[in-house]
Design an enzyme around this catalytic site. Sequence first.
Site, PDB file in Angstrom:
ATOM      1  CB  ILE A 158       0.036  -0.684  12.233  1.00 58.14           C
ATOM      2  CG1 ILE A 158      -1.038  -1.377  11.394  1.00 58.14           C
ATOM      3  CG2 ILE A 158       0.605   0.528  11.490  1.00 58.14           C
ATOM      4  CD1 ILE A 158      -2.313  -0.560  11.248  1.00 58.14           C
ATOM      5  NE  ARG A 235     -10.708   2.477  10.922  1.00 55.63           N
ATOM      6  CZ  ARG A 235      -9.909   1.611  10.331  1.00 55.63           C
ATOM      7  NH1 ARG A 235      -8.706   2.007   9.910  1.00 55.63           N
ATOM      8  NH2 ARG A 235     -10.281   0.356  10.146  1.00 55.63           N
ATOM      9  CD  GLU A 264     -11.658   7.374   5.247  1.00 60.30           C
ATOM     10  OE1 GLU A 264     -12.022   6.263   4.778  1.00 60.30           O
ATOM     11  OE2 GLU A 264     -10.663   7.509   5.971  1.00 60.30           O
ATOM     12  CG  HIS A 283      -8.974   4.318   4.457  1.00 56.83           C
ATOM     13  ND1 HIS A 283      -9.993   4.513   5.363  1.00 56.83           N
ATOM     14  CD2 HIS A 283      -8.241   3.289   4.950  1.00 56.83           C
ATOM     15  CE1 HIS A 283      -9.894   3.629   6.346  1.00 56.83           C
ATOM     16  NE2 HIS A 283      -8.835   2.865   6.116  1.00 56.83           N
ATOM     17  CG  LEU A 284      -4.024   4.533  -0.865  1.00 59.92           C
ATOM     18  CD1 LEU A 284      -2.572   4.323  -0.543  1.00 59.92           C
ATOM     19  CD2 LEU A 284      -4.186   5.045  -2.291  1.00 59.92           C
TER      20      LEU A 284
END
Length: 309
Positions: A158, A235, A264, A283-284
């Site tokens: 990432i 996270r 979540e 969280h997509l």
Amino acid sequence: MTVEISVVLRTDLYEEPVLAALRDDPRYRIVAAGDGPSLIAGLEAAECLVISPGSYDGAVAEAVRAAPRLRHMHLLSSGRDRIDLFGPLPDTLSVSNSAAAIGPTVAEHAMALILGLLRQLHGAERARARAHWDRRNLVARLGSLSGARLTLVGYGAIGAAVARMAAPFGCEIVVVRRSASASADGHPVLPLDQALTAADVLLLALPLTPETRGLLDARRLALLPRGAVVVNVGRGGLVDTDALLAALRSGQVVAAGLDVFEEEPLPATHPLWAEPNVFLTPHLAGFGQSDKGRQMAAHCLAELGARFG
């Protein structure tokens, strides 16, 4: 040689292509595909487990530790923190994940959050909801990635993808990673506290471990230049949420973009919902690419091929 594989199959769209790719590859034989008892029974014969962390629970963890032939587990996700919740794995069990397949899409989302916050899209949307032409105030708050220092905490799939996407905007990129001597594609690698002191935009893109939990706390938020932007696509547990809220309210952090949260789903009563200077997404970040299933399948086969030949 045929490798015996147990696969957990849920309803996520990308898991069907992974299972199909494994079934079509003569190197592998599926001994179980499903949730619950069938999976656990299959682990008796399996040398490899392919699973989404959402399907990993206490019963699966116990079966994994007892599986006599299991040598490798491949996760259909970019992180393994849920796996670690259920206790240690055997030393003989190696683990891989799908960060390389998911990373570019998460990086796109991170860039959307960064640019949206700098360009005051959140403020413009609030003004739109009130039918208010708020040009003067919005212009006064605008920022730009050009000439800014972007600090990337975490430089896996990432972080590296964000660096590639951000470089053409003309920003300075600084990296914080576990090993200060590791390469970061020519970008300077600094210790965390030092890097924070000049971070105009701070991106968290690292896994949650006992060492990284609460990494961005009140002390470290105070190290940031006043008016910094914070984005978290790693996270939720990386950030002390109460400390971030205090920093937002004091102006120490001018805006935040969060795709992950300590709890979540984020409770409807959580004060983050009411904060004006945030983008919140559920969280997509790792979803949305049209060929995710193909990418996940190709990456899974590559990881297993590297370990089993």
